[in-house]
Design an enzyme around this catalytic site. Structure first.
Site, mmCIF file in Angstrom:
data_model
loop_
_atom_site.group_PDB
_atom_site.id
_atom_site.type_symbol
_atom_site.label_atom_id
_atom_site.label_comp_id
_atom_site.label_asym_id
_atom_site.label_seq_id
_atom_site.Cartn_x
_atom_site.Cartn_y
_atom_site.Cartn_z
ATOM 1 N N GLU A 16 109.707 80.901 47.230
ATOM 2 C CA GLU A 16 108.892 79.690 47.278
ATOM 3 C C GLU A 16 107.458 79.926 46.787
ATOM 4 O O GLU A 16 106.544 79.165 47.093
ATOM 5 C CB GLU A 16 108.894 79.136 48.704
ATOM 6 C CG GLU A 16 110.294 78.771 49.168
ATOM 7 C CD GLU A 16 110.337 78.348 50.618
ATOM 8 O OE1 GLU A 16 109.956 77.200 50.906
ATOM 9 O OE2 GLU A 16 110.736 79.159 51.463
ATOM 10 N N SER A 183 112.302 74.946 51.751
ATOM 11 C CA SER A 183 112.239 74.197 50.488
ATOM 12 C C SER A 183 113.601 74.027 49.838
ATOM 13 O O SER A 183 113.712 73.868 48.632
ATOM 14 C CB SER A 183 111.257 74.859 49.502
ATOM 15 O OG SER A 183 109.948 74.762 49.974
ATOM 16 N N SER A 317 102.961 65.472 49.764
ATOM 17 C CA SER A 317 104.103 65.893 50.575
ATOM 18 C C SER A 317 104.225 65.007 51.807
ATOM 19 O O SER A 317 103.289 64.298 52.194
ATOM 20 C CB SER A 317 103.937 67.353 51.006
ATOM 21 O OG SER A 317 103.947 68.220 49.889
#
EC number: 6.3.2.4
Length: 356
Positions: A16, A183, A317
């Site tokens: 990530e 993720s 986000s």
């Protein structure tokens, strides 16, 4: 008034890595540089630490945060040698995945006695390990979907037995997940045994332990939590998808994700979700921040899916967007998290380390 020293840490030895770079760009452009002297530490994919001091400019691309040309430094020295010899008021680890949000770097901060944003060692590690997380949720009485978990070595030795266990305990479709990754990296939605085997092999590229979860037809709803001993929550938000599975590519590359904030839910369901998010926060002894993810069925059954101790934190986000809906801007959220880090550090200093 002198500026406080803050250090933002990003990158990391993790799948990530690129998500972390994007998060760092967003935070650096939002943080109040008139209040803070901001240093950055970039951790390369190989695990080298590289530092740049006094960031004052706007970061227009994550390429500017790739500090490969800067010489690597000693980790403890980079964290302890600061502007005007004033220690960091807090370090802000914007790291996702292993070696970042799994308690490892938090342990380093504890040893060096440095205040840091977000969850401590226990909360970070237990929120990262999906199996441990599920066991703690069960102890707290939070409803969950059926699941199976096993190690890579166990699958290699008992493959047929494990496949039979999955078929006996779960119904297709199922989701195969690395136990210690976020993720949606390495996650597969599997509709039959052939896809299941492929999904298991994919997940084992990223972790030695995996979790296979029962699929369900439900809405995906998330709640943001903020605080230390007395956490606050947001109204829930819903993930709306143009894809069958909310994977890494859909989240960060294709733009096929739409967020509905607040989610269109009955008030009673909203409150239940917020209460359960606090229970999840307490179950893993969290501090600072947490995002709790739920499934809500058509008849309003609620199942907790998982929590994220370092949720996606780009400006758009879900976690920051949920707080924006509550009236807390992205810049103010960053400020609040730094304040909570200092509060947690001061509280820890009340502990005695010697017996009189």
């Amino acid at each position: 008034m002198a500026k406080e020293n803050i250090c933002i840490i990003y990158g990391g030895k993790s799948a990530e890595h690129d998500v972390s770079m994007l998060t760092a760009q967003n935070v650096l452009n939002a943080i109040d540089k008139s209040h803070y002297h901001v240093d950055i530490i970039y951790i390369t994919n190989e695990g080298d630490w590289k530092k740049k001091e006094n960031i004052t400019e706007t970061i227009s691309s994550t390429d500017e945060l790739d500090l490969q040309d800067i010489e690597s430094g000693d980790i403890s020295r980079l964290l302890l040698e600061t502007h005007n010899q004033e220690p960091y008021s807090a370090v802000f680890p914007l790291l996702h995945g292993p070696n970042g949000e799994d308690g490892t770097i938090q342990g380093l901060f504890e040893v060096l006695d440095i205040p840091y944003v977000g969850n401590g060692v226990l909360a970070a590690s237990s929120s990262m390990d999906k199996l441990v997380m599920k066991q703690l949720f069960a102890h707290r009485g939070l409803p969950q979907l059926p699941y199976v978990s096993f190690l890579r070595s166990e699958f290699e030795k008992y493959r047929s037995n494990i496949l039979k266990l999955v078929n006996d305990k779960l119904q297709f479709p199922v989701f195969v997940k690395p136990a210690n990754l976020g993720s949606s990296v390495g996650i597969s939605k599997c509709h039959n045994e052939e896809e299941l085997v492929e999904g298991i092999q994919e997940a084992f590229q990223f972790d030695r332990k995996l979790v296979i979860e029962q699929g369900i037809t439900a809405r995906e709803v998330e709640v943001a939590v903020l605080g230390n001993d007395y956490p606050e929550t947001t109204l829930p938000g819903e993930v709306l998808k143009d894809v069958a599975f909310y994977d890494y590519k859909a989240k960060y590359q294709d733009g096929k994700i739409e967020l509905s904030i607040p989610a269109k839910l009955d008030e009673e369901v909203q409150q239940t979700l917020r209460d359960m998010a606090v229970e999840a926060f307490k179950a893993t002894d969290c501090s600072g921040l947490l995002r709790a993810d739920f499934f809500v069925t058509e008849d309003n059954q609620i199942f907790i899916n998982e929590t994220n101790a370092m949720p996606g934190f780009t400006q758009y986000s879900m976690y920051p967007s949920l707080w924006e809906n509550m009236g807390l801007s992205y810049a103010d959220l960053i400020e609040k998290l730094i304040s909570l880090a200092k509060e947690k550090y001061e509280d820890k200093k009340k502990n005695k380390y010697q017996i009189d």
